[in-house]
Design a protein around this motif. Structure first.
Motif, PDB file in Angstrom:
ATOM      1  N   PRO A   1       0.773  -1.412   0.059  1.00 29.44           N
ATOM      2  CA  PRO A   1      -0.031   0.024  -0.155  1.00 29.44           C
ATOM      3  C   PRO A   1       0.920   1.305  -0.070  1.00 29.44           C
ATOM      4  O   PRO A   1       1.866   1.109   0.338  1.00 29.44           O
ATOM      5  N   ALA A   2       0.211   2.344  -0.619  1.00 27.30           N
ATOM      6  CA  ALA A   2       0.985   3.665  -0.408  1.00 27.30           C
ATOM      7  C   ALA A   2      -0.222   4.699  -0.504  1.00 27.30           C
ATOM      8  O   ALA A   2      -1.077   4.587  -1.154  1.00 27.30           O
ATOM      9  N   THR A   3       0.356   5.934  -0.307  1.00 28.30           N
ATOM     10  CA  THR A   3      -0.701   6.941  -0.174  1.00 28.30           C
ATOM     11  C   THR A   3       0.026   8.180  -1.150  1.00 28.30           C
ATOM     12  O   THR A   3       1.422   8.487  -1.033  1.00 28.30           O
ATOM     13  N   LEU A   4      -0.621   8.527  -2.085  1.00 27.41           N
ATOM     14  CA  LEU A   4      -0.306   9.849  -2.731  1.00 27.41           C
ATOM     15  C   LEU A   4      -1.110  10.867  -2.645  1.00 27.41           C
ATOM     16  O   LEU A   4      -2.164  10.844  -2.341  1.00 27.41           O
ATOM     17  N   PHE A   5      -0.127  11.911  -2.463  1.00 28.00           N
ATOM     18  CA  PHE A   5      -0.984  13.445  -1.885  1.00 28.00           C
ATOM     19  C   PHE A   5      -0.576  14.309  -2.955  1.00 28.00           C
ATOM     20  O   PHE A   5       0.449  14.339  -3.592  1.00 28.00           O
ATOM     21  N   CYS A   6      -1.803  15.065  -3.264  1.00 30.08           N
ATOM     22  CA  CYS A   6      -1.626  15.999  -4.369  1.00 30.08           C
ATOM     23  C   CYS A   6      -2.121  17.305  -4.139  1.00 30.08           C
ATOM     24  O   CYS A   6      -2.831  17.306  -3.172  1.00 30.08           O
ATOM     25  N   GLY A   7      -1.926  18.185  -4.791  1.00 28.12           N
ATOM     26  CA  GLY A   7      -2.544  19.775  -4.833  1.00 28.12           C
ATOM     27  C   GLY A   7      -2.782  20.299  -6.125  1.00 28.12           C
ATOM     28  O   GLY A   7      -2.070  19.710  -7.121  1.00 28.12           O
ATOM     29  N   SER A   8      -3.696  21.051  -6.253  1.00 31.36           N
ATOM     30  CA  SER A   8      -3.930  21.570  -7.545  1.00 31.36           C
ATOM     31  C   SER A   8      -4.516  23.089  -7.482  1.00 31.36           C
ATOM     32  O   SER A   8      -4.855  23.510  -6.294  1.00 31.36           O
ATOM     33  N   ASP A   9      -4.419  23.957  -8.495  1.00 31.19           N
ATOM     34  CA  ASP A   9      -5.097  25.146  -8.654  1.00 31.19           C
ATOM     35  C   ASP A   9      -6.204  25.247  -9.443  1.00 31.19           C
ATOM     36  O   ASP A   9      -6.281  24.932 -10.771  1.00 31.19           O
ATOM     37  N   ASP A  10      -7.451  24.946  -8.601  1.00 36.89           N
ATOM     38  CA  ASP A  10      -8.583  24.508  -9.052  1.00 36.89           C
ATOM     39  C   ASP A  10      -8.928  22.842  -8.963  1.00 36.89           C
ATOM     40  O   ASP A  10      -8.011  22.258  -8.525  1.00 36.89           O
ATOM     41  N   SER A  11      -9.694  22.535  -9.940  1.00 34.24           N
ATOM     42  CA  SER A  11     -10.070  21.138 -10.027  1.00 34.24           C
ATOM     43  C   SER A  11      -8.857  20.053 -10.361  1.00 34.24           C
ATOM     44  O   SER A  11      -7.805  20.465 -11.015  1.00 34.24           O
ATOM     45  N   ILE A  12      -8.913  18.786  -9.841  1.00 37.54           N
ATOM     46  CA  ILE A  12      -7.891  17.986 -10.211  1.00 37.54           C
ATOM     47  C   ILE A  12      -8.667  16.441 -10.265  1.00 37.54           C
ATOM     48  O   ILE A  12      -9.646  16.038  -9.705  1.00 37.54           O
ATOM     49  N   LYS A  13      -7.881  15.797 -11.284  1.00 39.58           N
ATOM     50  CA  LYS A  13      -8.476  14.297 -11.565  1.00 39.58           C
ATOM     51  C   LYS A  13      -6.879  13.454 -11.474  1.00 39.58           C
ATOM     52  O   LYS A  13      -6.048  13.908 -12.159  1.00 39.58           O
ATOM     53  N   VAL A  14      -7.206  12.266 -10.840  1.00 38.55           N
ATOM     54  CA  VAL A  14      -5.789  11.485 -10.929  1.00 38.55           C
ATOM     55  C   VAL A  14      -5.989  10.062 -11.396  1.00 38.55           C
ATOM     56  O   VAL A  14      -7.242   9.705 -10.733  1.00 38.55           O
ATOM     57  N   TRP A  15      -5.376   9.625 -12.275  1.00 37.90           N
ATOM     58  CA  TRP A  15      -5.601   8.274 -12.703  1.00 37.90           C
ATOM     59  C   TRP A  15      -4.420   7.325 -12.258  1.00 37.90           C
ATOM     60  O   TRP A  15      -3.201   7.734 -12.419  1.00 37.90           O
ATOM     61  N   LEU A  16      -4.686   6.159 -12.011  1.00 37.14           N
ATOM     62  CA  LEU A  16      -3.549   4.957 -11.594  1.00 37.14           C
ATOM     63  C   LEU A  16      -3.883   3.829 -12.381  1.00 37.14           C
ATOM     64  O   LEU A  16      -4.930   3.348 -12.452  1.00 37.14           O
ATOM     65  N   ASN A  17      -2.748   3.496 -13.226  1.00 34.53           N
ATOM     66  CA  ASN A  17      -2.929   2.522 -14.254  1.00 34.53           C
ATOM     67  C   ASN A  17      -4.122   2.445 -14.928  1.00 34.53           C
ATOM     68  O   ASN A  17      -4.891   1.569 -15.131  1.00 34.53           O
ATOM     69  N   GLY A  18      -4.520   3.782 -15.491  1.00 38.04           N
ATOM     70  CA  GLY A  18      -5.740   3.696 -16.262  1.00 38.04           C
ATOM     71  C   GLY A  18      -6.832   3.992 -15.550  1.00 38.04           C
ATOM     72  O   GLY A  18      -7.972   4.023 -16.299  1.00 38.04           O
ATOM     73  N   ARG A  19      -7.125   3.870 -14.378  1.00 39.69           N
ATOM     74  CA  ARG A  19      -8.289   3.901 -13.531  1.00 39.69           C
ATOM     75  C   ARG A  19      -8.259   5.345 -12.955  1.00 39.69           C
ATOM     76  O   ARG A  19      -7.146   5.641 -12.190  1.00 39.69           O
ATOM     77  N   LEU A  20      -9.408   5.977 -12.891  1.00 41.26           N
ATOM     78  CA  LEU A  20      -9.618   7.144 -12.267  1.00 41.26           C
ATOM     79  C   LEU A  20      -9.803   6.720 -10.845  1.00 41.26           C
ATOM     80  O   LEU A  20     -10.723   6.047 -10.385  1.00 41.26           O
ATOM     81  N   VAL A  21      -8.986   7.465  -9.804  1.00 38.84           N
ATOM     82  CA  VAL A  21      -8.842   7.086  -8.461  1.00 38.84           C
ATOM     83  C   VAL A  21      -9.006   8.362  -7.505  1.00 38.84           C
ATOM     84  O   VAL A  21      -9.409   8.077  -6.469  1.00 38.84           O
ATOM     85  N   HIS A  22      -9.101   9.566  -8.419  1.00 40.03           N
ATOM     86  CA  HIS A  22      -9.367  10.837  -7.569  1.00 40.03           C
ATOM     87  C   HIS A  22     -10.114  11.750  -8.374  1.00 40.03           C
ATOM     88  O   HIS A  22      -9.578  12.085  -9.409  1.00 40.03           O
ATOM     89  N   ASP A  23     -11.263  12.525  -7.939  1.00 35.96           N
ATOM     90  CA  ASP A  23     -11.692  13.370  -8.989  1.00 35.96           C
ATOM     91  C   ASP A  23     -12.372  14.630  -8.047  1.00 35.96           C
ATOM     92  O   ASP A  23     -13.147  14.235  -7.170  1.00 35.96           O
ATOM     93  N   HIS A  24     -11.751  15.896  -8.040  1.00 33.84           N
ATOM     94  CA  HIS A  24     -12.339  16.793  -6.907  1.00 33.84           C
ATOM     95  C   HIS A  24     -12.424  17.984  -8.007  1.00 33.84           C
ATOM     96  O   HIS A  24     -11.602  18.762  -8.408  1.00 33.84           O
ATOM     97  N   LEU A  25     -13.786  18.308  -8.086  1.00 35.65           N
ATOM     98  CA  LEU A  25     -14.289  19.716  -8.746  1.00 35.65           C
ATOM     99  C   LEU A  25     -13.954  20.807  -7.549  1.00 35.65           C
ATOM    100  O   LEU A  25     -15.085  20.731  -6.671  1.00 35.65           O
ATOM    101  N   VAL A  26     -13.212  21.696  -7.757  1.00 39.68           N
ATOM    102  CA  VAL A  26     -13.070  22.768  -6.696  1.00 39.68           C
ATOM    103  C   VAL A  26     -12.676  23.984  -7.297  1.00 39.68           C
ATOM    104  O   VAL A  26     -11.719  23.803  -8.308  1.00 39.68           O
TER     105      VAL A  26
END
Length: 76
Positions: free
Chosen positions: A42-67
């Motif tokens: 297991p692992a944890t990925l932290f991320c930040g963005s200037d407005d919205s962000i989406k993160v895919w891991l191995n082709g699968r959407l794992v994070h979607d934050h509309l902000v």
């Protein structure tokens, strides 16, 4: 439409500023990286963005934050 361009960050934390893009308001940017873990598990990925962000891991959407927000590290 812009072509893909390699951009390397000099920031040890991995932040990439997009102010060099023209236009640079109301735009979308994609980033790609490779993460390797020789031990696996297991692992944890932290991320930040200037407005919205989406993160895919191995082709699968794992994070979607509309902000609407300014960039800060480890927001998500």
């Amino acid at each position: 439409r812009m072509p893909w361009t390699e951009l390397r960050t000099g920031d040890p934390a991995g932040s990439v500023g997009l102010g060099h893009l023209e236009p640079n308001m109301a735009v979308v940017a994609y980033a790609w990286t490779t993460l390797e873990s020789p031990a696996g598990g297991p692992a944890t990925l932290f991320c930040g963005s200037d407005d919205s962000i989406k993160v895919w891991l191995n082709g699968r959407l794992v994070h979607d934050h509309l902000v609407d927000r300014g960039m800060a590290f480890d927001q998500d």
